[in-house]
Scaffold this motif. Sequence first.
Motif, PDB file in Angstrom:
ATOM      1  N   VAL A 232     -13.539  -0.922  13.306  1.00 38.75           N
ATOM      2  CA  VAL A 232     -13.165   0.227  12.437  1.00 38.75           C
ATOM      3  C   VAL A 232     -12.362   1.472  12.297  1.00 38.75           C
ATOM      4  O   VAL A 232     -11.731   1.745  11.470  1.00 38.75           O
ATOM      5  N   ASN A 233     -11.847   1.563  13.707  1.00 36.07           N
ATOM      6  CA  ASN A 233     -10.639   2.292  13.825  1.00 36.07           C
ATOM      7  C   ASN A 233      -9.662   1.862  13.210  1.00 36.07           C
ATOM      8  O   ASN A 233      -8.595   2.281  12.792  1.00 36.07           O
ATOM      9  N   ALA A 234      -9.290   0.359  13.963  1.00 39.67           N
ATOM     10  CA  ALA A 234      -8.033  -0.286  13.384  1.00 39.67           C
ATOM     11  C   ALA A 234      -7.954  -0.441  11.730  1.00 39.67           C
ATOM     12  O   ALA A 234      -6.921  -0.118  11.017  1.00 39.67           O
ATOM     13  N   LEU A 235      -9.166  -0.579  11.044  1.00 38.36           N
ATOM     14  CA  LEU A 235      -9.460  -0.474   9.519  1.00 38.36           C
ATOM     15  C   LEU A 235      -8.987   0.799   8.908  1.00 38.36           C
ATOM     16  O   LEU A 235      -8.185   1.014   8.047  1.00 38.36           O
ATOM     17  N   SER A 236      -9.453   1.725   9.382  1.00 40.89           N
ATOM     18  CA  SER A 236      -9.314   3.241   9.038  1.00 40.89           C
ATOM     19  C   SER A 236      -7.904   3.389   9.277  1.00 40.89           C
ATOM     20  O   SER A 236      -7.196   4.260   8.424  1.00 40.89           O
ATOM     21  N   THR A 237      -7.009   3.129  10.347  1.00 43.48           N
ATOM     22  CA  THR A 237      -5.530   3.503  10.647  1.00 43.48           C
ATOM     23  C   THR A 237      -5.146   2.838   9.653  1.00 43.48           C
ATOM     24  O   THR A 237      -3.841   3.453   8.974  1.00 43.48           O
ATOM     25  N   LEU A 238      -5.236   1.542   9.117  1.00 44.82           N
ATOM     26  CA  LEU A 238      -4.612   0.748   8.093  1.00 44.82           C
ATOM     27  C   LEU A 238      -4.724   1.571   6.866  1.00 44.82           C
ATOM     28  O   LEU A 238      -3.608   1.559   5.971  1.00 44.82           O
ATOM     29  N   ILE A 239      -5.821   1.960   6.494  1.00 44.51           N
ATOM     30  CA  ILE A 239      -6.058   2.640   5.068  1.00 44.51           C
ATOM     31  C   ILE A 239      -5.167   4.090   5.177  1.00 44.51           C
ATOM     32  O   ILE A 239      -4.662   4.316   4.347  1.00 44.51           O
ATOM     33  N   PHE A 240      -5.307   4.777   6.383  1.00 47.02           N
ATOM     34  CA  PHE A 240      -4.623   5.911   6.600  1.00 47.02           C
ATOM     35  C   PHE A 240      -2.784   5.707   6.242  1.00 47.02           C
ATOM     36  O   PHE A 240      -2.352   6.326   5.579  1.00 47.02           O
ATOM     37  N   LEU A 241      -2.459   4.620   6.776  1.00 43.59           N
ATOM     38  CA  LEU A 241      -1.288   4.178   6.725  1.00 43.59           C
ATOM     39  C   LEU A 241      -0.671   3.839   5.529  1.00 43.59           C
ATOM     40  O   LEU A 241       0.424   4.259   4.789  1.00 43.59           O
ATOM     41  N   ILE A 242      -1.496   3.072   4.646  1.00 40.52           N
ATOM     42  CA  ILE A 242      -1.091   2.821   3.265  1.00 40.52           C
ATOM     43  C   ILE A 242      -1.207   4.066   2.298  1.00 40.52           C
ATOM     44  O   ILE A 242      -0.598   4.154   1.475  1.00 40.52           O
TER      45      ILE A 242
END
Length: 269
Positions: A232-242
């Motif tokens: 979930v942290n990894a997915l949230s990080t990807l969304i933030f970067l996008i």
Amino acid sequence: MVKKRTWASIYLFCVFVVLYLPIFYLMFYSFNKAGTMTHFTGFTLDWYKEVFSDKRLIVIVIDTVIVALLSSVISTALGVVGALAVYSTKRRSAKNALLSLNNILMVSPDVIIGASFLILFTLIGIKLGFVSVLLAHIAFSVPIVVLMVLPKLQEMSPTFIDAARDLGARRRDVLLKVVLPFITPGIFAGFFMALTYSLDDFAVTFFVTGNGFSTLSVEIYSRARQGISMSVNALSTLIFLITLAIVLVYYFFSNGIGKAKSYSGGRRV
């Protein structure tokens, strides 16, 4: 004067720390090999590999992007028309009424908006899923586009339109060759704002999603309720970067338009 600037800088620094520290904390532990958010035992990309190997999640990402792009394009077109309608309204009372109606969705709580859409779609027989989410995203994005485009219209001098008409331009030509080029920065600002709002929205989407359809924000919420997971942290990080990438693209694009407008015929005006 110097002291005021110093205190203002300190205040802004504290605000940014409060806003971004939790995000960076989440991003940092998305690389934690131990799979917890208490002790960092080593660097790993396993959680990101888990995200990209999740076929269901990939489908959700694609659906989220499709909804965001479609809703942004449609809401931008509707928002431009709405801004033109408000701008062309001559009566001040009617213009204020239109602006008030436009701002209702901006100031209303997301929970109320989501519940209202849920009731509406249920009454008119629209099944909850892709269509209901798309319609809801268009609805709450249109007022955002209107607020982005309208100031650019108000900055435009009426003499531009008068001059075009004096030269024999038809209404269609005035719109396409005078008005739209002038408000282009506002149109792109509205599009990118609608795009980020659609990608980020949770409350409204949570009410109107269904039939196996989901978006990233709803999926992250569902997974987070099951317990802390570094995926979930990894997915949230990807969304933030996008999202950050979208903001940077808009920033450089708007600066490019500004620089282009500062030149006329190869020379600075």
